[in-house]
Design a protein around this motif. Structure first.
Motif, PDB file in Angstrom:
ATOM      1  N   ALA A  13      18.882  71.037  76.912  1.00  0.00           N
ATOM      2  CA  ALA A  13      20.277  71.390  76.632  1.00  0.00           C
ATOM      3  C   ALA A  13      20.476  71.700  75.158  1.00  0.00           C
ATOM      4  O   ALA A  13      21.139  72.681  74.802  1.00  0.00           O
ATOM      5  CB  ALA A  13      21.208  70.265  77.073  1.00  0.00           C
ATOM      6  N   GLN A  35      28.329  85.927  76.396  1.00  0.00           N
ATOM      7  CA  GLN A  35      28.198  85.626  77.823  1.00  0.00           C
ATOM      8  C   GLN A  35      26.750  85.640  78.261  1.00  0.00           C
ATOM      9  O   GLN A  35      26.319  84.782  79.034  1.00  0.00           O
ATOM     10  CB  GLN A  35      29.023  86.613  78.647  1.00  0.00           C
ATOM     11  N   LEU A  38      25.050  82.458  76.895  1.00  0.00           N
ATOM     12  CA  LEU A  38      25.457  81.282  77.653  1.00  0.00           C
ATOM     13  C   LEU A  38      24.845  81.290  79.054  1.00  0.00           C
ATOM     14  O   LEU A  38      24.395  80.255  79.539  1.00  0.00           O
ATOM     15  CB  LEU A  38      26.986  81.192  77.736  1.00  0.00           C
ATOM     16  N   SER A  39      24.779  82.457  79.688  1.00  0.00           N
ATOM     17  CA  SER A  39      24.182  82.523  81.024  1.00  0.00           C
ATOM     18  C   SER A  39      22.696  82.179  80.957  1.00  0.00           C
ATOM     19  O   SER A  39      22.169  81.524  81.856  1.00  0.00           O
ATOM     20  CB  SER A  39      24.410  83.883  81.675  1.00  0.00           C
ATOM     21  N   LEU A  42      22.508  78.407  80.645  1.00  0.00           N
ATOM     22  CA  LEU A  42      22.798  77.792  81.944  1.00  0.00           C
ATOM     23  C   LEU A  42      21.625  77.967  82.912  1.00  0.00           C
ATOM     24  O   LEU A  42      21.314  77.065  83.697  1.00  0.00           O
ATOM     25  CB  LEU A  42      24.069  78.395  82.545  1.00  0.00           C
ATOM     26  N   THR A  43      20.957  79.111  82.839  1.00  0.00           N
ATOM     27  CA  THR A  43      19.788  79.352  83.685  1.00  0.00           C
ATOM     28  C   THR A  43      18.665  78.383  83.326  1.00  0.00           C
ATOM     29  O   THR A  43      18.035  77.793  84.214  1.00  0.00           O
ATOM     30  CB  THR A  43      19.315  80.810  83.544  1.00  0.00           C
ATOM     31  N   LEU A  45      18.990  75.464  81.962  1.00  0.00           N
ATOM     32  CA  LEU A  45      19.404  74.135  82.403  1.00  0.00           C
ATOM     33  C   LEU A  45      19.242  73.999  83.919  1.00  0.00           C
ATOM     34  O   LEU A  45      18.759  72.977  84.410  1.00  0.00           O
ATOM     35  CB  LEU A  45      20.847  73.857  81.981  1.00  0.00           C
ATOM     36  N   ALA A  46      19.615  75.033  84.669  1.00  0.00           N
ATOM     37  CA  ALA A  46      19.461  75.000  86.132  1.00  0.00           C
ATOM     38  C   ALA A  46      17.995  74.844  86.517  1.00  0.00           C
ATOM     39  O   ALA A  46      17.662  74.068  87.416  1.00  0.00           O
ATOM     40  CB  ALA A  46      20.038  76.276  86.752  1.00  0.00           C
ATOM     41  N   ARG A  60      25.079  74.412  90.834  1.00  0.00           N
ATOM     42  CA  ARG A  60      26.356  74.594  90.111  1.00  0.00           C
ATOM     43  C   ARG A  60      26.136  75.407  88.835  1.00  0.00           C
ATOM     44  O   ARG A  60      26.931  76.293  88.508  1.00  0.00           O
ATOM     45  CB  ARG A  60      26.990  73.249  89.813  1.00  0.00           C
ATOM     46  N   ARG A  61      25.065  75.144  88.120  1.00  0.00           N
ATOM     47  CA  ARG A  61      24.770  75.895  86.888  1.00  0.00           C
ATOM     48  C   ARG A  61      24.422  77.347  87.215  1.00  0.00           C
ATOM     49  O   ARG A  61      24.795  78.261  86.469  1.00  0.00           O
ATOM     50  CB  ARG A  61      23.632  75.247  86.104  1.00  0.00           C
ATOM     51  N   GLU A  64      27.646  79.145  87.757  1.00  0.00           N
ATOM     52  CA  GLU A  64      28.311  79.399  86.468  1.00  0.00           C
ATOM     53  C   GLU A  64      27.670  80.595  85.763  1.00  0.00           C
ATOM     54  O   GLU A  64      28.374  81.453  85.229  1.00  0.00           O
ATOM     55  CB  GLU A  64      28.216  78.174  85.564  1.00  0.00           C
ATOM     56  N   ALA A  65      26.344  80.618  85.742  1.00  0.00           N
ATOM     57  CA  ALA A  65      25.632  81.712  85.076  1.00  0.00           C
ATOM     58  C   ALA A  65      25.933  83.048  85.749  1.00  0.00           C
ATOM     59  O   ALA A  65      26.163  84.054  85.069  1.00  0.00           O
ATOM     60  CB  ALA A  65      24.129  81.437  85.071  1.00  0.00           C
TER      61      ALA A  65
END
Length: 95
Positions: A13, A35, A38-39, A42-43, A45-46, A60-61, A64-65
């Motif tokens: 993270a 964007q 951030l995507s 998030l990817t 993290l997923a 969920r991540r 969001e992505a």
């Protein structure tokens, strides 16, 4: 919370956030650049959540992505679709 996975998730993270803020600070292509950065975070993290066994949080991540990406981000969207499949196939594809 993932048992024993907190340290790894924290490092990932922090790494993802560092990449995001670096892109923003370097004047990445406006809002679209923010964007995309951030995507990507998030990817990452997923992916980590999936490998740690928390597929619900990973999904969920992924969602969001996906919401942050435009339809022209085909390669990233295809990667997220593959990751979503790995999260829903009963744990197959974990390292």
């Amino acid at each position: 919370m993932i048992s024993g996975g907190g340290d790894v998730l924290e490092v990932v993270a922090l790494s993802a956030l560092t990449a995001f803020w670096t892109a923003v600070g370097n004047g990445a292509a406006g809002e679209m650049g923010k964007q995309l950065a951030l995507s990507r975070a998030l990817t990452d993290l997923a992916e980590t959540l999936h490998y740690a066994g928390d597929d619900g949080a990973a999904l969920r991540r992924i969602s969001e992505a996906e919401r942050l990406l435009s339809p022209t981000a085909g390669p990233h969207l295809r990667y997220l679709a593959g990751l979503r499949q790995r999260c829903t196939d009963g744990g197959q594809g974990r390292r």
